[in-house]
Design a protein around this motif. Structure first.
Motif, PDB file in Angstrom:
ATOM      1  N   GLY A 296       0.867  -1.211   0.055  1.00 35.29           N
ATOM      2  CA  GLY A 296      -0.154  -0.294  -0.035  1.00 35.29           C
ATOM      3  C   GLY A 296       0.790   1.262   0.065  1.00 35.29           C
ATOM      4  O   GLY A 296       0.372   2.224   0.523  1.00 35.29           O
ATOM      5  N   TRP A 297       1.788   1.263  -0.753  1.00 35.70           N
ATOM      6  CA  TRP A 297       2.834   2.308  -0.363  1.00 35.70           C
ATOM      7  C   TRP A 297       2.900   3.030  -2.072  1.00 35.70           C
ATOM      8  O   TRP A 297       2.430   2.594  -3.095  1.00 35.70           O
ATOM      9  N   ASN A 298       3.372   4.297  -2.154  1.00 33.59           N
ATOM     10  CA  ASN A 298       3.533   4.942  -3.447  1.00 33.59           C
ATOM     11  C   ASN A 298       4.465   4.444  -4.038  1.00 33.59           C
ATOM     12  O   ASN A 298       5.430   3.838  -3.530  1.00 33.59           O
ATOM     13  N   HIS A 299       4.437   4.490  -5.417  1.00 31.82           N
ATOM     14  CA  HIS A 299       5.428   3.791  -6.445  1.00 31.82           C
ATOM     15  C   HIS A 299       5.837   4.696  -7.516  1.00 31.82           C
ATOM     16  O   HIS A 299       4.888   5.218  -8.107  1.00 31.82           O
ATOM     17  N   PHE A 300       7.089   4.757  -7.845  1.00 34.07           N
ATOM     18  CA  PHE A 300       7.374   5.338  -9.203  1.00 34.07           C
ATOM     19  C   PHE A 300       8.573   4.539 -10.076  1.00 34.07           C
ATOM     20  O   PHE A 300       9.439   3.755  -9.331  1.00 34.07           O
ATOM     21  N   SER A 301       8.396   4.433 -11.380  1.00 36.19           N
ATOM     22  CA  SER A 301       9.360   3.837 -12.041  1.00 36.19           C
ATOM     23  C   SER A 301       8.814   4.313 -13.616  1.00 36.19           C
ATOM     24  O   SER A 301       8.053   4.559 -13.960  1.00 36.19           O
ATOM     25  N   PRO A 302      10.003   4.371 -14.339  1.00 40.20           N
ATOM     26  CA  PRO A 302      11.564   4.369 -14.036  1.00 40.20           C
ATOM     27  C   PRO A 302      12.059   5.768 -13.598  1.00 40.20           C
ATOM     28  O   PRO A 302      11.856   6.551 -14.086  1.00 40.20           O
ATOM     29  N   VAL A 303      12.719   5.551 -12.420  1.00 45.11           N
ATOM     30  CA  VAL A 303      13.474   6.752 -11.744  1.00 45.11           C
ATOM     31  C   VAL A 303      14.646   6.935 -12.228  1.00 45.11           C
ATOM     32  O   VAL A 303      15.708   6.123 -12.555  1.00 45.11           O
ATOM     33  N   MET A 304      15.159   8.083 -12.708  1.00 51.32           N
ATOM     34  CA  MET A 304      16.276   8.559 -13.151  1.00 51.32           C
ATOM     35  C   MET A 304      17.189   9.465 -12.402  1.00 51.32           C
ATOM     36  O   MET A 304      18.140   9.680 -12.658  1.00 51.32           O
TER      37      MET A 304
ATOM     38  N   LEU B 254       8.290   4.741   0.175  1.00 50.14           N
ATOM     39  CA  LEU B 254       8.317   4.542  -1.313  1.00 50.14           C
ATOM     40  C   LEU B 254       8.782   3.287  -1.784  1.00 50.14           C
ATOM     41  O   LEU B 254       9.955   2.734  -1.309  1.00 50.14           O
ATOM     42  N   VAL B 255       8.378   2.736  -3.180  1.00 51.46           N
ATOM     43  CA  VAL B 255       8.971   1.812  -3.744  1.00 51.46           C
ATOM     44  C   VAL B 255       9.246   2.390  -5.067  1.00 51.46           C
ATOM     45  O   VAL B 255       8.391   2.984  -5.729  1.00 51.46           O
ATOM     46  N   LEU B 256      10.695   2.421  -5.657  1.00 48.85           N
ATOM     47  CA  LEU B 256      11.051   2.898  -6.736  1.00 48.85           C
ATOM     48  C   LEU B 256      11.686   1.892  -7.744  1.00 48.85           C
ATOM     49  O   LEU B 256      12.639   1.046  -7.216  1.00 48.85           O
ATOM     50  N   GLY B 257      11.465   1.829  -8.896  1.00 58.35           N
ATOM     51  CA  GLY B 257      12.109   1.103 -10.009  1.00 58.35           C
ATOM     52  C   GLY B 257      13.103   2.131 -10.666  1.00 58.35           C
ATOM     53  O   GLY B 257      12.706   3.117 -10.917  1.00 58.35           O
ATOM     54  N   CYS B 258      14.407   1.641 -10.768  1.00 58.03           N
ATOM     55  CA  CYS B 258      15.556   2.778 -11.149  1.00 58.03           C
ATOM     56  C   CYS B 258      16.051   2.304 -12.466  1.00 58.03           C
ATOM     57  O   CYS B 258      15.945   1.009 -12.979  1.00 58.03           O
ATOM     58  N   GLN B 259      16.384   3.329 -13.225  1.00 61.35           N
ATOM     59  CA  GLN B 259      17.305   3.191 -14.392  1.00 61.35           C
ATOM     60  C   GLN B 259      18.267   4.167 -14.618  1.00 61.35           C
ATOM     61  O   GLN B 259      18.169   5.033 -13.687  1.00 61.35           O
ATOM     62  N   GLU B 260      19.323   4.092 -15.597  1.00 59.94           N
ATOM     63  CA  GLU B 260      20.163   4.954 -15.433  1.00 59.94           C
ATOM     64  C   GLU B 260      19.597   6.541 -15.956  1.00 59.94           C
ATOM     65  O   GLU B 260      18.361   6.364 -16.611  1.00 59.94           O
ATOM     66  N   PRO B 261      20.166   7.549 -15.681  1.00 57.70           N
ATOM     67  CA  PRO B 261      21.500   7.549 -15.136  1.00 57.70           C
ATOM     68  C   PRO B 261      21.404   8.028 -13.603  1.00 57.70           C
ATOM     69  O   PRO B 261      22.035   9.016 -13.139  1.00 57.70           O
ATOM     70  N   ILE B 262      20.636   7.404 -12.854  1.00 57.24           N
ATOM     71  CA  ILE B 262      20.359   7.637 -11.536  1.00 57.24           C
ATOM     72  C   ILE B 262      21.660   7.849 -10.412  1.00 57.24           C
ATOM     73  O   ILE B 262      21.775   8.460  -9.734  1.00 57.24           O
ATOM     74  N   ALA B 263      22.645   6.736 -11.125  1.00 57.89           N
ATOM     75  CA  ALA B 263      24.112   6.902 -10.308  1.00 57.89           C
ATOM     76  C   ALA B 263      25.075   6.125 -11.487  1.00 57.89           C
ATOM     77  O   ALA B 263      24.522   5.538 -12.301  1.00 57.89           O
TER      78      ALA B 263
END
Lengths: 315, 247
Positions: free
Chosen positions: B137-145, B174-183
């Motif tokens: 039941g959390w907020n969620h975002f993807s793809p996070v740059m 939060l739940v985050l799905g990550c992609q480049e260029p996050i780091a």
């Protein structure tokens, strides 16, 4: 099977080809089922009416009051889920997108229906479906059987033959979402194309062989002549010659067009992972050793600056 | 209270691996080089950068569902700077199963932020983060740059959406799905490798049954026509292109 909800999308005012395949599948589902099945089609873009392949007992629902950010918030998904609950859907169908993912995973969890992603083909039997899924970026396929109460998500290369050629017009009703509440937006940077690339019938891609971003004119010209979308390889988007939204490959967009023309792209395995759903691949490259030629239907060893203008002239 | 970040990783064959089947007709991973999924590498790298800015107030736990053969890559995550790891001792069969294992663990051990890749590169579903958010039941975002944590309570995020890229802020958890260029991907230091030896990988029994029962796999040996043209026969190729577009 009682009621079907399907997500469809619209490309330049018309039903997209990936959504047409979903509607063809619904024809098949209605045919094998003895009792009538109600079908609700959901769409996220403004549409008053649309022509679709003929299915019975069909309604079109346009979801309105979407946030400018293009993100669905939790409370908006709640509203869609409560509609789903009241309609009693037991089969959900949809293409792959962040919007659809966020609704389908919630629906799968809360309606307790298994979700099958990455479907490339389906055979319908009386009590269950035989499904093929794409895995390892298309390098392999998985087979499974599943009952009709489920959530199905289709890979861009999914196809299902139409059972009858006739079309019907459906008019949309509006389903208004509440304002989104769970986040606050400070900036939106809109990208014009992007969204259509995954569903394009024809794609022209170009890579480092183009030598300079100023040389993309002929690629755009070729794309315009073919009615194609433009794509690029990862190196080209990494050095900002082209926007990230055009990057096709393992870590970019996966495409499945009828025709993909790759210009000055060597064909690294990461790029192939994004394009192996293409029906026909044409490769233009001046290096006869380019690995892409091994994965091409048609190849020509030649200078892109000579070959492409010649193609444009003669189309 | 330190902020706790859970980074969920997959063990996948290197992109260049040739896929073959074992005698039971499923994809055979034996003998293939396993790596941390590239997107999860981005997620972990960003978590480590966040920890480096405030080492005493951030704790990073690695979470993995998979057999013992994954221990080497988990150890590498610890060498990069994660504090500890949990391995659920079973095969990762489907997205819902993995998400339920994560959600179960998070309900027992509170976390503020869950990071993972936008998708694993083996089954490419991109659904585990969505499912996890849905179960919790959390907020969620993807793809996070892009990701910045502010006062250990809010995240400032740049995310790709259906219209382009969006800069937004949302409160933890939060739940985050990550992609480049996050780091930038990180390479473990010798000191990190030595320190990792003393860090624990906690073994956890699976809590969830597999959701989907697969029959078998097959290798997709798509054959291409492989027809080559010389420059002087370009017209023939143009005719083929015309035909393809008319079809």
């Amino acid at each position: 099977m009682k009621n079907i909800a399907a997500f469809i999308d619209i490309n330049a005012g018309k039903l997209s080809s990936r959504s047409a395949s979903i509607i063809h599948l619904i024809q098949g589902l209605q045919q094998i089922n003895e009792t009538p099945i109600k079908v609700d089609l959901y769409v996220f873009s403004p549409i008053d009416q649309i022509e679709i392949p003929t299915v019975s007992s069909v309604s079109l629902l346009e979801i309105v009051n979407l946030d400018d950010s293009g993100i669905l918030s939790r409370n908006q998904i709640d509203a869609i889920l409560s509609k789903f609950n009241s309609e009693g859907y037991d089969l959900l169908l949809g293409y792959k997108s962040t919007f659809v993912d966020s609704i389908m995973t919630r629906a799968s969890t809360e309606l307790k229906l298994p979700l099958i992603p990455q479907i490339v083909s389906i055979d319908l039997a009386p009590t269950e479906m035989m499904i093929k899924q794409s895995i390892f970026s298309g390098k392999a396929l998985s087979n499974l059987k599943i009952g009709y109460a489920s959530v199905l998500q289709f890979n861009p290369s999914f196809e299902y033959k139409s059972l009858h050629d006739s079309l019907i017009k459906v008019e949309s009703e509006k389903l208004a979402l509440p304002n989104s509440t769970s986040f606050s937006v400070s900036a939106i940077n809109k990208v014009p194309q992007g969204a259509n690339l995954a569903d394009a019938n024809y794609v022209v891609g170009a890579g480092r062989g183009l030598k300079d971003p100023s040389n993309w004119g002929m690629i755009e010209e070729l794309a315009t002549k073919l009615g194609a979308a433009t794509a690029c390889s990862k190196p080209v988007s990494d050095i900002n010659w082209r926007p990230h939204s055009e990057h096709v490959g393992q870590t970019g967009i996966k495409i499945a067009p009828k025709l993909y023309i790759a210009c000055g792209i060597s064909g690294a395995i990461q790029h192939l992972a994004g394009v192996n759903g293409s029906k026909t691949i044409v490769v233009i490259n001046n290096d006869p050793e380019a690995p892409f030629f091994k994965y091409a239907d048609y190849g020509i060893v030649g200078d892109v600056f000579d070959v492409i203008p010649e193609i444009v002239k003669n189309l | 209270m330190p902020m706790k970040i859970l980074v969920c990783i997959s063990a996948v064959p290197d992109t260049t691996s040739k896929i073959s089947l074992s005698s039971n007709n499923f994809v055979n991973l034996d003998g293939l080089t396993l790596i941390t999924g590239p997107y999860e590498d981005y997620a972990l790298s960003r978590a480590i950068e966040i920890k480096e800015a405030d080492p005493n107030n951030i704790e990073i736990v690695i979470f993995h569902v998979g057999p013992e053969s994954s221990e080497a890559i988990i150890r590498k995550c610890l060498a990069l700077g994660a504090d500890s790891a949990v391995r659920v001792n079973t095969k990762a069969n489907d997205s819902f199963q993995v998400a339920q294992e994560i959600a179960c663990f998070v309900k027992e051990n509170s976390f503020d932020l869950i990071l993972m890749g936008k998708e694993s590169i083996d089954y490419n579903t991109g659904l585990v983060h969505q499912y996890t958010a849905s179960l919790l039941g959390w907020n969620h975002f993807s793809p996070v740059m892009n990701l910045d944590v502010i006062n250990n309570s809010t995240c400032s995020i740049k995310v790709e959406s259906s219209v382009g890229t969006v800069q937004l802020s949302s409160d933890l958890p939060l739940v985050l799905g990550c992609q480049e260029p996050i780091a930038e991907w990180k390479i473990p230091s010798m000191r990190g490798i030595m320190a990792a030896r003393a860090k624990s990988i906690v073994l956890r029994e699976p809590q969830i049954d597999f959701g989907l029962a697969y029959i078998n796999d097959e290798v997709n040996d798509q054959k291409r026509k492989g027809q080559m043209f010389q420059r002087e026969n370009l017209n023939e190729l143009i005719e083929i292109i015309k035909k393809e577009v008319r079809a």
